[in-house]
Design a protein around this motif. Structure first.
Motif, short mmCIF file in Angstrom:
data_model
loop_
_atom_site.label_atom_id
_atom_site.label_comp_id
_atom_site.label_asym_id
_atom_site.label_seq_id
_atom_site.Cartn_x
_atom_site.Cartn_y
_atom_site.Cartn_z
N LEU A 33 0.80 -1.22 0.00
CA LEU A 33 0.00 0.00 0.00
C LEU A 33 0.84 1.29 0.00
CD1 LEU A 33 -2.94 -1.02 2.36
CD2 LEU A 33 -2.94 -0.88 -0.14
N PRO A 34 1.87 1.41 0.85
CA PRO A 34 2.67 2.65 0.78
C PRO A 34 3.42 2.82 -0.54
CG PRO A 34 3.08 1.50 2.84
CD PRO A 34 2.26 0.60 2.00
N PHE A 35 3.90 1.70 -1.12
CA PHE A 35 4.57 1.80 -2.42
C PHE A 35 3.60 2.29 -3.49
CE2 PHE A 35 7.79 -1.26 -0.79
CZ PHE A 35 8.91 -0.52 -1.11
N ALA A 36 2.39 1.75 -3.49
CA ALA A 36 1.41 2.14 -4.50
C ALA A 36 0.98 3.60 -4.32
CB ALA A 36 0.21 1.21 -4.45
N VAL A 37 0.83 4.03 -3.09
CA VAL A 37 0.46 5.43 -2.83
C VAL A 37 1.59 6.36 -3.26
CG1 VAL A 37 -0.03 7.10 -1.00
CG2 VAL A 37 -1.18 4.89 -1.01
N LEU A 38 2.82 5.97 -2.96
CA LEU A 38 3.97 6.77 -3.39
C LEU A 38 4.04 6.86 -4.91
CD1 LEU A 38 6.66 8.23 -2.60
CD2 LEU A 38 7.74 6.01 -2.87
N GLY A 39 3.84 5.73 -5.59
CA GLY A 39 3.85 5.73 -7.05
C GLY A 39 2.73 6.57 -7.64
N ALA A 40 1.54 6.48 -7.02
CA ALA A 40 0.42 7.29 -7.50
C ALA A 40 0.70 8.78 -7.29
CB ALA A 40 -0.86 6.88 -6.81
N GLY A 41 1.34 9.11 -6.19
CA GLY A 41 1.67 10.52 -5.94
C GLY A 41 2.68 11.05 -6.93
N ILE A 42 3.69 10.25 -7.22
CA ILE A 42 4.69 10.66 -8.21
C ILE A 42 4.05 10.73 -9.60
CG2 ILE A 42 6.82 9.95 -9.37
CD1 ILE A 42 7.78 8.92 -6.66
N GLY A 43 3.17 9.77 -9.89
CA GLY A 43 2.48 9.79 -11.18
C GLY A 43 1.55 10.98 -11.34
N ALA A 44 1.02 11.47 -10.23
CA ALA A 44 0.15 12.65 -10.29
C ALA A 44 0.95 13.91 -10.65
CB ALA A 44 -0.57 12.85 -8.96
N LEU A 45 2.22 13.91 -10.33
CA LEU A 45 3.07 15.05 -10.67
C LEU A 45 3.49 15.04 -12.13
CD1 LEU A 45 5.39 15.10 -7.52
CD2 LEU A 45 3.43 16.57 -8.00
N SER A 47 3.07 14.61 -16.33
CA SER A 47 2.12 15.16 -17.30
C SER A 47 1.25 14.07 -17.92
CB SER A 47 2.88 15.89 -18.41
OG SER A 47 3.74 14.99 -19.09
N LYS A 48 1.63 12.81 -17.77
CA LYS A 48 0.84 11.69 -18.30
C LYS A 48 0.18 10.94 -17.15
CE LYS A 48 3.61 11.18 -22.40
NZ LYS A 48 4.30 10.28 -23.30
N ASN A 49 -0.84 10.16 -17.47
CA ASN A 49 -1.63 9.50 -16.45
C ASN A 49 -1.35 8.01 -16.31
OD1 ASN A 49 -2.94 11.92 -16.04
ND2 ASN A 49 -4.62 11.42 -17.40
N HIS A 50 -0.54 7.43 -17.17
CA HIS A 50 -0.39 5.98 -17.19
C HIS A 50 0.18 5.43 -15.89
CE1 HIS A 50 -0.51 7.23 -21.38
NE2 HIS A 50 -0.99 6.04 -21.66
N GLY A 51 1.23 6.02 -15.39
CA GLY A 51 1.86 5.55 -14.16
C GLY A 51 0.94 5.70 -12.96
N ARG A 52 0.26 6.83 -12.88
CA ARG A 52 -0.68 7.05 -11.78
C ARG A 52 -1.80 6.03 -11.81
NH1 ARG A 52 -4.44 11.69 -12.60
NH2 ARG A 52 -5.45 10.02 -13.70
N ASN A 53 -2.38 5.81 -12.99
CA ASN A 53 -3.47 4.86 -13.10
C ASN A 53 -3.03 3.44 -12.78
OD1 ASN A 53 -5.09 6.97 -13.85
ND2 ASN A 53 -5.00 6.52 -16.03
N PHE A 54 -1.83 3.06 -13.20
CA PHE A 54 -1.31 1.73 -12.91
C PHE A 54 -1.14 1.55 -11.41
CE2 PHE A 54 2.49 -1.07 -12.52
CZ PHE A 54 1.85 -2.25 -12.85
N CYS A 55 -0.59 2.54 -10.74
CA CYS A 55 -0.41 2.45 -9.30
C CYS A 55 -1.75 2.42 -8.57
CB CYS A 55 0.44 3.61 -8.79
SG CYS A 55 2.18 3.45 -9.23
N LEU A 56 -2.73 3.14 -9.07
CA LEU A 56 -4.05 3.10 -8.45
C LEU A 56 -4.70 1.73 -8.61
CD1 LEU A 56 -5.47 6.63 -9.36
CD2 LEU A 56 -4.65 5.81 -7.15
N VAL A 57 -4.48 1.07 -9.73
CA VAL A 57 -5.01 -0.28 -9.92
C VAL A 57 -4.33 -1.25 -8.96
CG1 VAL A 57 -5.10 -2.22 -11.55
CG2 VAL A 57 -5.74 0.06 -12.30
N VAL A 58 -3.02 -1.14 -8.81
CA VAL A 58 -2.30 -2.00 -7.85
C VAL A 58 -2.78 -1.71 -6.44
CG1 VAL A 58 -0.03 -2.53 -6.89
CG2 VAL A 58 -0.29 -2.25 -9.34
N LEU A 59 -2.99 -0.46 -6.11
CA LEU A 59 -3.50 -0.08 -4.80
C LEU A 59 -4.89 -0.67 -4.56
CD1 LEU A 59 -3.06 1.84 -2.29
CD2 LEU A 59 -4.36 3.51 -3.57
N LEU A 60 -5.73 -0.63 -5.55
CA LEU A 60 -7.08 -1.19 -5.44
C LEU A 60 -7.03 -2.70 -5.24
CD1 LEU A 60 -10.12 -0.54 -5.62
CD2 LEU A 60 -9.96 -1.05 -8.04
#
Length: 73
Positions: A33-45, A47-60
């Motif tokens: 969970l902390p890894f996925a949240v960290l990845g989603a936070g970095i992905g939110a910074l 300009s593209k959404n792929h990394g953020r969305n991937f981390c959110l799926v892993v988090l889910l």
């Protein structure tokens, strides 16, 4: 660059989440969970959404598996 870093963090989280799907290893999802949240936070910074969305799926996936096991198993 941040998108690639987010995807790499998401892959690490996914690799940790796969063995955590086995019964009695569900506690590993607490590490995912902390890894996925960290990845989603970095992905939110990024300009593209792929990394953020991937981390959110892993988090889910990790959160659902954790809730099925009652938070421990």
């Amino acid at each position: 660059m941040l998108n690639v870093l987010s995807i790499l963090i998401g892959l690490v989280a996914l690799v940790l989440a796969i063995p955590s799907a086995v019964p009695l290893l569900g506690w590993g999802n607490w590490l995912v969970l902390p890894f996925a949240v960290l990845g989603a936070g970095i992905g939110a910074l990024s300009s593209k959404n792929h990394g953020r969305n991937f981390c959110l799926v892993v988090l889910l996936i990790a959160a659902i598996r954790l809730s099925i096991g009652g938070g421990i198993i």
